[in-house]
Design a protein around this motif. Sequence first.
Motif, PDB file in Angstrom:
ATOM      1  N   THR A  56       0.821  -1.107   0.023  1.00 28.43           N
ATOM      2  CA  THR A  56       0.068   0.058  -0.075  1.00 28.43           C
ATOM      3  C   THR A  56       0.862   1.192   0.008  1.00 28.43           C
ATOM      4  O   THR A  56       1.471   1.768   0.988  1.00 28.43           O
ATOM      5  CB  THR A  56      -0.952  -0.139   1.089  1.00 28.43           C
ATOM      6  N   SER A  57       1.011   1.890  -1.161  1.00 27.50           N
ATOM      7  CA  SER A  57       1.800   2.901  -1.098  1.00 27.50           C
ATOM      8  C   SER A  57       1.346   4.066  -0.587  1.00 27.50           C
ATOM      9  O   SER A  57       0.007   4.456  -0.736  1.00 27.50           O
ATOM     10  CB  SER A  57       2.375   3.113  -2.774  1.00 27.50           C
ATOM     11  N   GLN A  58       2.184   4.750   0.066  1.00 27.87           N
ATOM     12  CA  GLN A  58       2.018   6.196   0.506  1.00 27.87           C
ATOM     13  C   GLN A  58       2.533   7.355  -0.050  1.00 27.87           C
ATOM     14  O   GLN A  58       3.685   7.315  -0.400  1.00 27.87           O
ATOM     15  CB  GLN A  58       2.354   6.085   2.265  1.00 27.87           C
ATOM     16  N   ASP A  59       1.460   8.356  -0.181  1.00 29.27           N
ATOM     17  CA  ASP A  59       2.001   9.609  -0.861  1.00 29.27           C
ATOM     18  C   ASP A  59       3.066  10.292  -0.328  1.00 29.27           C
ATOM     19  O   ASP A  59       3.863  10.884  -1.046  1.00 29.27           O
ATOM     20  CB  ASP A  59       0.732  10.589  -1.098  1.00 29.27           C
ATOM     21  N   TRP A  60       3.168  10.266   1.101  1.00 26.89           N
ATOM     22  CA  TRP A  60       4.235  10.897   1.750  1.00 26.89           C
ATOM     23  C   TRP A  60       5.732  10.200   1.490  1.00 26.89           C
ATOM     24  O   TRP A  60       6.620  10.810   1.542  1.00 26.89           O
ATOM     25  CB  TRP A  60       4.162  11.200   3.351  1.00 26.89           C
ATOM     26  N   TRP A  61       5.523   8.706   0.988  1.00 26.51           N
ATOM     27  CA  TRP A  61       6.888   8.402   0.676  1.00 26.51           C
ATOM     28  C   TRP A  61       6.647   7.250  -0.179  1.00 26.51           C
ATOM     29  O   TRP A  61       6.444   6.009   0.172  1.00 26.51           O
ATOM     30  CB  TRP A  61       7.659   7.864   1.737  1.00 26.51           C
ATOM     31  N   PRO A  62       6.337   7.550  -1.503  1.00 27.48           N
ATOM     32  CA  PRO A  62       5.823   6.642  -2.509  1.00 27.48           C
ATOM     33  C   PRO A  62       6.847   5.273  -2.569  1.00 27.48           C
ATOM     34  O   PRO A  62       8.107   5.299  -2.391  1.00 27.48           O
ATOM     35  CB  PRO A  62       5.874   7.236  -3.732  1.00 27.48           C
ATOM     36  N   ALA A  63       6.352   4.165  -2.810  1.00 27.36           N
ATOM     37  CA  ALA A  63       6.945   2.895  -3.008  1.00 27.36           C
ATOM     38  C   ALA A  63       7.489   2.899  -4.324  1.00 27.36           C
ATOM     39  O   ALA A  63       6.794   2.810  -5.426  1.00 27.36           O
ATOM     40  CB  ALA A  63       6.023   1.744  -2.502  1.00 27.36           C
ATOM     41  N   ASP A  64       8.671   2.402  -4.359  1.00 28.42           N
ATOM     42  CA  ASP A  64       9.305   1.923  -5.791  1.00 28.42           C
ATOM     43  C   ASP A  64       8.386   0.570  -6.351  1.00 28.42           C
ATOM     44  O   ASP A  64       8.397  -0.166  -5.694  1.00 28.42           O
ATOM     45  CB  ASP A  64      10.531   1.646  -5.567  1.00 28.42           C
ATOM     46  N   TYR A  65       8.026   0.658  -7.538  1.00 30.62           N
ATOM     47  CA  TYR A  65       7.566  -0.226  -8.148  1.00 30.62           C
ATOM     48  C   TYR A  65       5.945  -0.702  -7.310  1.00 30.62           C
ATOM     49  O   TYR A  65       5.603  -1.914  -7.696  1.00 30.62           O
ATOM     50  CB  TYR A  65       8.235  -1.521  -8.391  1.00 30.62           C
ATOM     51  N   GLY A  66       5.579   0.183  -6.668  1.00 32.90           N
ATOM     52  CA  GLY A  66       4.437   0.023  -5.779  1.00 32.90           C
ATOM     53  C   GLY A  66       4.627  -0.903  -4.662  1.00 32.90           C
ATOM     54  O   GLY A  66       3.728  -1.551  -4.126  1.00 32.90           O
ATOM     55  N   HIS A  67       5.916  -1.210  -4.254  1.00 31.71           N
ATOM     56  CA  HIS A  67       6.303  -2.312  -3.336  1.00 31.71           C
ATOM     57  C   HIS A  67       7.314  -1.800  -2.675  1.00 31.71           C
ATOM     58  O   HIS A  67       8.120  -1.551  -3.009  1.00 31.71           O
ATOM     59  CB  HIS A  67       6.471  -3.609  -4.157  1.00 31.71           C
ATOM     60  N   TYR A  68       7.187  -1.727  -1.081  1.00 36.43           N
ATOM     61  CA  TYR A  68       8.159  -1.405  -0.162  1.00 36.43           C
ATOM     62  C   TYR A  68       8.980  -2.620   0.209  1.00 36.43           C
ATOM     63  O   TYR A  68       9.820  -2.405   1.040  1.00 36.43           O
ATOM     64  CB  TYR A  68       7.334  -0.869   1.205  1.00 36.43           C
ATOM     65  N   GLY A  69       8.811  -3.728  -0.337  1.00 31.43           N
ATOM     66  CA  GLY A  69       9.686  -5.064   0.039  1.00 31.43           C
ATOM     67  C   GLY A  69      11.100  -4.732  -0.057  1.00 31.43           C
ATOM     68  O   GLY A  69      11.691  -4.904   0.880  1.00 31.43           O
ATOM     69  N   PRO A  70      11.530  -4.018  -1.145  1.00 32.44           N
ATOM     70  CA  PRO A  70      13.060  -3.686  -1.199  1.00 32.44           C
ATOM     71  C   PRO A  70      13.582  -3.093  -0.176  1.00 32.44           C
ATOM     72  O   PRO A  70      14.676  -3.154   0.330  1.00 32.44           O
ATOM     73  CB  PRO A  70      13.241  -3.384  -2.599  1.00 32.44           C
ATOM     74  N   LEU A  71      12.794  -1.912   0.078  1.00 34.59           N
ATOM     75  CA  LEU A  71      13.433  -1.000   1.177  1.00 34.59           C
ATOM     76  C   LEU A  71      13.105  -1.767   2.719  1.00 34.59           C
ATOM     77  O   LEU A  71      14.091  -1.526   3.358  1.00 34.59           O
ATOM     78  CB  LEU A  71      12.207   0.155   1.316  1.00 34.59           C
ATOM     79  N   MET A  72      12.271  -2.552   2.519  1.00 36.47           N
ATOM     80  CA  MET A  72      12.249  -3.292   4.051  1.00 36.47           C
ATOM     81  C   MET A  72      13.333  -4.445   4.107  1.00 36.47           C
ATOM     82  O   MET A  72      13.856  -4.720   5.309  1.00 36.47           O
ATOM     83  CB  MET A  72      10.554  -3.844   4.380  1.00 36.47           C
ATOM     84  N   ILE A  73      13.745  -5.186   3.041  1.00 38.73           N
ATOM     85  CA  ILE A  73      14.879  -5.964   3.210  1.00 38.73           C
ATOM     86  C   ILE A  73      16.096  -5.231   3.551  1.00 38.73           C
ATOM     87  O   ILE A  73      16.743  -5.645   4.574  1.00 38.73           O
ATOM     88  CB  ILE A  73      14.963  -6.727   1.631  1.00 38.73           C
ATOM     89  N   ARG A  74      16.029  -4.026   3.059  1.00 38.59           N
ATOM     90  CA  ARG A  74      17.394  -3.288   3.174  1.00 38.59           C
ATOM     91  C   ARG A  74      17.444  -2.836   4.585  1.00 38.59           C
ATOM     92  O   ARG A  74      18.280  -2.961   5.435  1.00 38.59           O
ATOM     93  CB  ARG A  74      17.518  -2.056   2.349  1.00 38.59           C
ATOM     94  N   MET A  75      16.175  -2.670   5.219  1.00 37.07           N
ATOM     95  CA  MET A  75      16.178  -2.029   6.547  1.00 37.07           C
ATOM     96  C   MET A  75      16.418  -3.283   7.683  1.00 37.07           C
ATOM     97  O   MET A  75      17.358  -3.207   8.546  1.00 37.07           O
ATOM     98  CB  MET A  75      14.517  -1.631   6.986  1.00 37.07           C
TER      99      MET A  75
END
Length: 714
Positions: A56-75
């Motif tokens: 669920t992409s948020q306007d305040w921090w849009p998700a790449d490719y509509g998916h936050y998965g890669p960001l969360m893997i990095r986290m």
Amino acid sequence: MNRTNDDWWPDRLKLDVLDNNARPGDPVDEEFDYAEAFAELDLDELKADIEETLTTSQDWWPADYGHYGPLMIRMAWHSAGTYRSTDGRGGANRAGQRFAPLNSWPDNANLDKARRLLWPVKEKYGRSLSWADLIVLTGNVALESMGFETYGFGGGREDAFMPDEAVDWGPEDEMEVTDPARFDEEGDLKDPLANSVMGLIYVNPEGPYGEPDLEGSAHNIRQTFTKMAMTDEETVALIAGGHTFGKVHGADDPSHLGPEPEAADLEEQGLGWTSDFESGRGQDTITGGIEGPWNSAPTRWDMGYIDNLLDAEWEAHKGPGGAWQWRPEDEELEGSVPDAHDQSETVDPMMLTTDVALKHDDDYREVLERFQEDPELFQESFAKAWYKLIHRDMGPPIRMVGEEVPDEEMLWQDPIPEADYEVVDEDAIETLAGEIRESDLSIPQLVRTAWAAASTYRDSDRRGGANGARIRLRPQRDWAVNNPEELTTVLDTLEEIRTEFNESRSDGTAVSLADLVVLGGNVAVEDAAAEAGHEVHVPFEPGRTDASQEQTDVESFEALKPKADGFRNYRSDEATDPAEELLVDKSDLLDLTAPEMTVLVGGMRALDANYDGSDLGVFTEQPGTLTNDFFATLLGMDAEWESASEDDYRFEAYDRDTGELVREGTRVDLVFGSNARLRAIAEVYGADDGEEKFVEDFVDAWHKVMTHDRFDLE
């Protein structure tokens, strides 16, 4: 600005780190059992909530490719990836990524947004879900939501509520630089350091010192991942697996970024790196200076990364953010990746210097080629390496909770076998204690052996301890600090007692050598206290078992070898820091408070438990008797001290009246009279009415060290 004591006296001994072991600042009730609370969660529901957040992409921090998965893997990776085997510090446990310096490291830029995106999930589950578990579990859910089958997940990580001030992150005084002092004369990272650049998790992605040096990059990668106890295969699996997903963000020069969270203004509410470049988010995001994806399917598990890396030729250039990165020379890869935010646009894939370095290192390339030929091997290798990465600091599987804890126990988890016999009862324990007392073993011998076994424990990653009786196995049996010749004598005698006892039992009960080592130390403490006129009982909980040499990773266990142990007045030639600082560091790893450290040192000296039978600091006429003589003598004014070595490690005390040499000690001994706070504690134990309390507190602290690794008792 008001000046603090640290400003006035920056070189004074820092004891604050030991205060953290008393768990201050923790708002959670002491009676609250986090592991139990986590185990009661509906894990499927929790994971579904996380996956909904990821997609669920948020306007305040849009998700790449509509998916936050890669960001969360990095986290998750950057949370767990700070672990280093040298001292067991770092890692995902206690969610240190929320505090300085980690929350403001350049390598963690914009991970503040990842955690903020997860706040609704944390808010829903409250204290039954720690940030430490949520961060790591989200990494797993992210992988699974993009088609990868993870190996498992174990919960039970509790949160900290303050930063871990004990971690030495390096000698630099600014971020993203490398001081030559980080390395030894051979060019290897000095212990305990595991990252090659201040403020980065591992190595500079552009290459050493910001240059696209492939050979140097491969060298740095091998060093840093080895410090995490990762093999070449695990290293390649982690890098290739992680870079199968997502992209890096360098839309323009990083100078557009505002201050990191710790330096940001109040209105930022804990966020940092606000960008003034265009919109500052989405396609305009700047995390570092490198820009682009690795392959054509950044939100799907596939072989794209490995195929691109091996099958294409890559050339170095500077990207839009001004940093070195690599582009394909092959025209067929041009425009092969959809834009992260505009599906009508395409972009070229890129590689980091650290990626291309894997291809140009013979050993790493061999692993890459095996993975390319066998995708199932790649999948399995990444799954197990990722599981190791995110669980490395949790200790044995018995500490893990949840429905997804694997049945298999790994060698890196220091397996200890379950008992295939009935544990001894109180009567049997008394019988064994009597056998130990009737042996030729002395109080100092028994104390030294029990301490040598139990004091290997590190609360940082829950490794070491007496359980498993690895004191009798390589490498511990050969460590100089353990006096191998004396150790063999003690262990042989205890083994004889164990064998005779077990062979004599017809009721199915037996005792392990691990239990006997601890029981022997307890017996010695009780007898030493009795000789001083104090009747005490040292609690003993049987149930330890004996591990085999095959269950012991010799190379990994070498990291537990102490370079110094102030409790035994031991210092090796490898130890370069002041002995009193090394004592505090070891005390922190043993989860001790300042009073516990103080009483243990005084007691170990009274028990004549020094390394190699040295009389340094043994300020008593009754060695082997549990008196408060160490403190009473040290605090007295009958003698004055003088340095007796060029490095100011050893000192001599001379009688003020006669000038006669009356005693010798080390920095570890004298600090209890020199440091104001430690002297205040020592005065409690050294007073005429202090011996009874000293003995009681010593027994409590001794028992704490002896049972640190008894996770089955929790």
